[in-house]
Design an enzyme around this catalytic site. Structure first.
Site, PDB file in Angstrom:
ATOM      1  N   LYS A 181       0.837  -1.214   0.000  1.00 45.93           N
ATOM      2  CA  LYS A 181       0.000   0.000   0.000  1.00 45.93           C
ATOM      3  C   LYS A 181       0.871   1.264   0.000  1.00 45.93           C
ATOM      4  CE  LYS A 181      -3.249   3.029   0.849  1.00 45.93           C
ATOM      5  NZ  LYS A 181      -4.077   3.571  -0.228  1.00 45.93           N
ATOM      6  N   LYS A 250       1.109  11.635   5.671  1.00 43.10           N
ATOM      7  CA  LYS A 250       1.422  10.529   6.598  1.00 43.10           C
ATOM      8  C   LYS A 250       1.917   9.306   5.833  1.00 43.10           C
ATOM      9  CE  LYS A 250      -1.713   7.751   6.990  1.00 43.10           C
ATOM     10  NZ  LYS A 250      -2.904   6.909   7.056  1.00 43.10           N
TER      11      LYS A 250
HETATM   12  P1  NAD Z   1     -11.104   9.878   8.022  1.00 43.72           P
HETATM   13  O1  NAD Z   1     -10.288  10.813   8.830  1.00 43.72           O
HETATM   14  O2  NAD Z   1     -12.183  10.408   7.151  1.00 43.72           O
HETATM   15  O3  NAD Z   1     -11.771   8.754   8.976  1.00 43.72           O
HETATM   16  C1  NAD Z   1     -11.122   8.187  10.087  1.00 43.72           C
HETATM   17  C2  NAD Z   1     -12.162   8.074  11.188  1.00 43.72           C
HETATM   18  O4  NAD Z   1     -11.585   7.382  12.308  1.00 43.72           O
HETATM   19  C3  NAD Z   1     -12.634   9.441  11.720  1.00 43.72           C
HETATM   20  O5  NAD Z   1     -14.051   9.531  11.590  1.00 43.72           O
HETATM   21  C4  NAD Z   1     -12.166   9.464  13.184  1.00 43.72           C
HETATM   22  O6  NAD Z   1     -13.064  10.141  14.046  1.00 43.72           O
HETATM   23  C5  NAD Z   1     -12.111   7.973  13.491  1.00 43.72           C
HETATM   24  N1  NAD Z   1     -11.223   7.646  14.611  1.00 43.72           N
HETATM   25  C6  NAD Z   1      -9.969   8.086  14.839  1.00 43.72           C
HETATM   26  N2  NAD Z   1      -9.452   7.530  15.962  1.00 43.72           N
HETATM   27  C7  NAD Z   1     -10.424   6.715  16.433  1.00 43.72           C
HETATM   28  C8  NAD Z   1     -10.510   5.859  17.574  1.00 43.72           C
HETATM   29  N3  NAD Z   1      -9.478   5.737  18.432  1.00 43.72           N
HETATM   30  N4  NAD Z   1     -11.650   5.168  17.776  1.00 43.72           N
HETATM   31  C9  NAD Z   1     -12.704   5.294  16.922  1.00 43.72           C
HETATM   32  N5  NAD Z   1     -12.688   6.086  15.821  1.00 43.72           N
HETATM   33  C10 NAD Z   1     -11.560   6.781  15.593  1.00 43.72           C
HETATM   34  O7  NAD Z   1     -10.063   9.022   7.152  1.00 43.72           O
HETATM   35  P2  NAD Z   1     -10.358   8.166   5.834  1.00 43.72           P
HETATM   36  O8  NAD Z   1     -10.091   8.999   4.639  1.00 43.72           O
HETATM   37  O9  NAD Z   1     -11.670   7.459   6.001  1.00 43.72           O
HETATM   38  O10 NAD Z   1      -9.143   7.118   5.930  1.00 43.72           O
HETATM   39  C11 NAD Z   1      -9.159   6.037   6.842  1.00 43.72           C
HETATM   40  C12 NAD Z   1      -7.927   5.182   6.573  1.00 43.72           C
HETATM   41  O11 NAD Z   1      -7.973   4.702   5.215  1.00 43.72           O
HETATM   42  C13 NAD Z   1      -6.608   5.953   6.692  1.00 43.72           C
HETATM   43  O12 NAD Z   1      -5.636   5.104   7.238  1.00 43.72           O
HETATM   44  C14 NAD Z   1      -6.291   6.343   5.256  1.00 43.72           C
HETATM   45  O13 NAD Z   1      -4.904   6.549   5.056  1.00 43.72           O
HETATM   46  C15 NAD Z   1      -6.827   5.152   4.496  1.00 43.72           C
HETATM   47  N6  NAD Z   1      -7.260   5.391   3.104  1.00 43.72           N
HETATM   48  C16 NAD Z   1      -7.978   6.495   2.779  1.00 43.72           C
HETATM   49  C17 NAD Z   1      -8.397   6.671   1.451  1.00 43.72           C
HETATM   50  C18 NAD Z   1      -9.219   7.871   1.006  1.00 43.72           C
HETATM   51  O14 NAD Z   1      -9.328   8.099  -0.220  1.00 43.72           O
HETATM   52  N7  NAD Z   1      -9.820   8.628   1.896  1.00 43.72           N
HETATM   53  C19 NAD Z   1      -8.071   5.705   0.477  1.00 43.72           C
HETATM   54  C20 NAD Z   1      -7.364   4.573   0.875  1.00 43.72           C
HETATM   55  C21 NAD Z   1      -6.947   4.426   2.201  1.00 43.72           C
END
Ligand code: NAD
Length: 300
Positions: A181, A250
């Site tokens: 990834k 990150k």
């Molecule tokens: P985001 O910030 O929209 O969502 C993350 C959620 O996790 C938030 O709603 C936050 O409140 C919650 N959270 C944080 N700590 C927490 C805890 N201790 N307990 C419960 N909830 C908690 O992020 P995202 O864009 O949905 O990305 C999530 C993951 O997927 C990341 O690791 C990101 O790198 C990865 N990712 C994102 C994308 C994208 O296009 N957005 C694509 C592939 C991978």
């Protein structure tokens, strides 16, 4: 176990699934699991009720999720969050959870730490980061990159298939999904930065950015940024791809650190890492696509 569901002709018992982290990616993925017939119990520390897909049950903590669900998915921002949540699941007093599937991008070190802390409590950890953005999460067309033994992968593949069109086991060990990834996001972030710089060059030479993108998309310079991010989010000025620039920064930091750890070539990665760190410092809340505007204004 509860009702029976059918996926791709195969029939299997529906399992109560937990989902922790209902953000841009987590919410649509949880909705797909629910639509596939699974009871889903969700939790997000920023507020579960407003993020929970309709029909799912809200929990008040990761502990409550662990007490309700046999299999728990995580979609959390970083390694610190995954490690804290895994520790809480492992410590849940009346725990039902036996398997945690981590869809987050957290890097190799954190994935290994999550696996070790869960194994010590008798739980299985599946390192399963995803690619494909919010659209892929909504449509179930993600690529899921799994670092896990074959038997564990086979056990969780039916659920992963609800989320991803391509679910690929890239290695036996936790952290190997992360390696795949991170190298993917390194290239994706490089493509976005390089395409932004090239389009800015074209504009300086009097070329129309929209035309530049059209021509790139039928030429050898086509990138994931020219194919999707520019037409959909950058040229219209909406900057709403749904992936925070801070999360991309990150990922590039994790890539650079991992490349340093294994002494891999990283000259280009060092430059890219600096760029994304500067962008994150200047625009901490911006979408990743806003880097195109940042680069266009960043004339040395
Ligand atoms: P985001 O910030 O929209 O969502 C993350 C959620 O996790 C938030 O709603 C936050 O409140 C919650 N959270 C944080 N700590 C927490 C805890 N201790 N307990 C419960 N909830 C908690 O992020 P995202 O864009 O949905 O990305 C999530 C993951 O997927 C990341 O690791 C990101 O790198 C990865 N990712 C994102 C994308 C994208 O296009 N957005 C694509 C592939 C991978």
């Amino acid at each position: 176990m509860s009702t029976v569901w059918s996926e791709g002709g195969a029939t299997m018992a529906a399992t109560t699934l937990g989902f922790i982290g209902l953000g841009n990616m987590g919410r649509p993925m949880a909705a797909r699991l629910l639509a596939a017939g699974h009871p889903v119990v969700g939790f997000d520390r920023a507020g579960t009720a407003e993020r929970l897909p309709a029909g799912a049950r809200a929990a008040r903590s990761a502990t409550e999720v662990a007490e309700a669900a046999e299999v728990v998915f995580l979609s959390l921002p970083d390694g610190a969050a995954s490690q804290a949540v895994c520790a809480e699941i492992a410590a849940a007093p009346a725990r039902r959870t036996h398997t945690v599937i981590d869809l987050s991008t957290i890097g190799l070190v954190a994935a290994r730490a999550c696996a070790a802390s869960l194994a010590a409590a008798g739980l299985r950890y599946v390192d399963a980061p995803v690619s494909g953005g919010v659209r892929g999460a909504e449509q179930g067309t993600l690529t899921v990159m799994v670092g896990a033994p074959a038997e564990l992968f086979a056990a969780v593949e039916p659920w992963l298939a609800v989320l991803g069109r391509h679910c690929v086991r890239v290695g036996d060990a936790p952290g190997q999904g992360q390696a795949m990834k991170l190298l993917n996001n390194y290239l994706s972030a490089m493509a976005l930065a390089a395409t932004s710089e090239a389009v800015a060059f074209g504009a300086c030479c009097g070329l129309d950015p929209a035309l530049v993108i059209d021509v790139l998309n039928v030429s050898t310079g086509r990138t994931s940024a020219s194919a999707d991010k520019f037409p959909r989010c950058i040229l219209p000025g909406t900057y709403d791809y749904g992936f925070a620039g801070a999360l991309m920064a990150k990922d590039i930091q994790l890539y650079f650190e991992a490349a340093s750890d294994v002494d891999a070539p990283r000259g280009l990665a060092a430059r890219l890492h600096q760029l994304w760190q500067r962008f994150r410092a200047a625009h901490p809340d911006a979408d990743c696509t806003y880097i195109a505007a940042y680069i266009a204004a960043d004339v040395p």
